[in-house]
Design a protein around this motif. Sequence first.
Motif, PDB file in Angstrom:
ATOM      1  N   PRO B 408      62.108  31.405  45.511  1.00  0.00           N
ATOM      2  CA  PRO B 408      61.762  30.060  45.014  1.00  0.00           C
ATOM      3  C   PRO B 408      62.933  29.092  45.031  1.00  0.00           C
ATOM      4  CG  PRO B 408      60.871  31.741  43.565  1.00  0.00           C
ATOM      5  CD  PRO B 408      61.763  32.444  44.538  1.00  0.00           C
ATOM      6  N   ARG B 409      64.123  29.592  45.064  1.00  0.00           N
ATOM      7  CA  ARG B 409      65.279  28.707  45.081  1.00  0.00           C
ATOM      8  C   ARG B 409      65.736  28.339  46.481  1.00  0.00           C
ATOM      9  NH1 ARG B 409      70.236  30.105  41.673  1.00  0.00           N
ATOM     10  NH2 ARG B 409      70.803  28.226  42.785  1.00  0.00           N
ATOM     11  N   GLU B 411      64.645  26.319  49.785  1.00  0.00           N
ATOM     12  CA  GLU B 411      63.723  25.325  50.310  1.00  0.00           C
ATOM     13  C   GLU B 411      63.844  25.284  51.820  1.00  0.00           C
ATOM     14  OE1 GLU B 411      64.483  21.450  48.827  1.00  0.00           O
ATOM     15  OE2 GLU B 411      62.903  20.477  49.999  1.00  0.00           O
ATOM     16  N   ALA B 432      54.879  31.313  42.802  1.00  0.00           N
ATOM     17  CA  ALA B 432      56.096  30.863  42.130  1.00  0.00           C
ATOM     18  C   ALA B 432      56.808  29.761  42.908  1.00  0.00           C
ATOM     19  CB  ALA B 432      57.051  32.027  41.886  1.00  0.00           C
TER      20      ALA B 432
END
Lengths: 272, 460
Positions: B408-409, B411, B432
């Motif tokens: 999720p961190r 991009e 998430a």
Amino acid sequence: MGVPSKKRKVSLTRAKDPVVWLAFFAGLAGWTLTVGAPSACFAQQPSVHYFHQGNLQPGTVGATRLQGGGPVVGYFQPVQIRAPSGVSISVAEGGTFGEPAPAPLTVGLLIGPVYRFRITDIPFFPGKEVYPTVEIIDRIYPPLGLEWQYPVVIELTLEDLRLALQGFFVTRVVYLEDPQRALPIATENTGQNWFEAPPGTDPLTIADQLGRPVAIVRLGGRVPATFPVPDEQFLYGCPPVMRSPAQAAETKAPPEGPQVPTKQASMPRRVF
Amino acid sequence: MDAIHGKKSIPPATRWWIRLTIAGCVLVLSSCRLLPESQHRRPPTLPAGACSDHSCIQPLSTEGISPKVATKDGAAGGLGLPVPRTGTWASEYRAIHLGDPLPADQQVLPAAHQEMTSTSPASAAPSQGEWRIESAPLIPREGGLVYPYQPPGARKPWPSDEYLVDGGDNVPQVRMAPDGVISGVNVGDTVACYSTLAGRQVVEPANSVFIYSPRFGAVRQVVGFRSEEQLEFLASTVNTTGLAQSHEHLGPLSSKQHYQLQERATERRLNQLQTQEGDGALSAAFGPRGFHDGFLPHENLTVVKTGTFDTGEFALLTAAAQAAQAWSHAAVLQVFIDRKAAVALPGVTRVDVIYGLDEPPTFPKLRIIKLASRGHAAPGETVAFTIRFDNVGTEIIGNVTIVDNLSPRLEYLDGSAECSLPHQFNTQSGEAGSTILRWELTQPLPPNQGGIIRFQCKVR
């Protein structure tokens, strides 16, 4: 030779053998656990009992962390304190506050002791000062040579400073986010992610559930009793501070003041 | 008997209650699970080629990939793409090279696939099997991780919450159904799925890549002191926080093993050595379908450029990534006759050694390696990833699909994905807030052929 006994009906009301009643209740309990309450049979989550809360006296949580041992004793954890643009920050060292430096300020702080800072040049509050305390309760483990590149980030918003000047007591528990449960939003432009703890809850407990707490910041309206040199109790013994390699060359030496021993236990009380 | 031994016999009614109590206690003890949750989530470590019941029977998780079931006529599958026809390429290949009857509705393969194995005789049918999952050594999430750097005075396990881990295959493991639907892709998984000539679906996890990128958050509480005021608090509060829901579909608890006996089990001799890496081949990175630039600095490895694994680069590869199981197999000396591996036939009464040509059994194997351009990144910085995949087996594989579920961190930067082979690429939002990247090769991958995938991500 024994004669096989005939089968007969069993009547609980007429059973007088205590073993029968004992077996009956044991079977009833087993049936209840297996059928009536199946959730009780599954592996329960280990309950966590928090010994400390976020509203304890500064230094309590850090001292407990030091007692646990490990690679935290004597380690200067790089910390970066961020504030609104134009704000000046100075840290207490050598018995007094050093020269104010524009935010952000990066220093190395020991794990356990409480450090006192001074915030000045607050926007919209000219001449006002805030004296927050920072208590480092854990460290991180960056790769060798990158300690100062990845410090613990403590962000003080303008609202925090305003509330502190209005007489409120603000507590910020900084935690290391869990990458698997981190919010999928960018933070390089919006600042550090934070949220308000509901009333009646403990911010330290919430931070522990979200990640790993590493620092506790407390802001209030308290000001030093003596001026211009604050008392040692206000400075929490003035623990040692390590400057970053970049700031060591830029910042000047703090003005000479009363020599304060580093060990708080052996420090005599002085009356200025 | 009672009169001789002097014992008092137990009444039948009491005997019946005793049995009932024993049965109830057995039920209670057998139904309660007292193991801590961490032991349930420990990933199984399987030897190469093994497929125990525990690994084959993985709960079909609908998290990450859409649980839509694909139809056989090529309708949209789990990720919105036409479902690959898993049997098409295999039946065509077998019809041309192995003499199997060609289905009436199938087309003929291009000539490029014919010349590759023109000299190979028609071998026996490949071994039949069910799921074959080879897991790379996984890093427990709750515990520590293995990292070359050791902080002074720190003991293992070291905290793993300071790193972004991307790669590998976490529990529940990824499964690929015969119709091409992939399930069980968790956050941070990077796997390659392919089909073999025998119709098996194999999932090959990539190694994990660790990027040091700690991020901090804060919890604030404001306490006010009010004088000459009295606050009236509510007697009760309504907590609008709902429970996190998760959909977990557990698979059947029983399984059927489809192991079949090998036809020639005695053919494996002690002096038959076979490398599982393959010679590799120069990829088409510089061809018409190549990238717009040359190899990046973090791709300056022989295994990325040519697909050949160099033992001297092993230290470099493990410095920033967790090596996959396939890396640990060292290349061994081989004797080739007419480009085929030969087997030594030593005689007891002779001094010399006669080399005989014995066709080794074919096996499919895909090696996938994942690399990152940097080992640490602050929020806002860009990290480039490279995935190198090679067919190090001895038979052609098809329906090669590479799936990467980003953290999720991370991009994904739109438009930064590249692949050196003809492919179809698409992205999908996962759980998430993660992003799922998927590359599907449009052509089967012959042995000793490979490709490179690149993409860039920004650290949040």
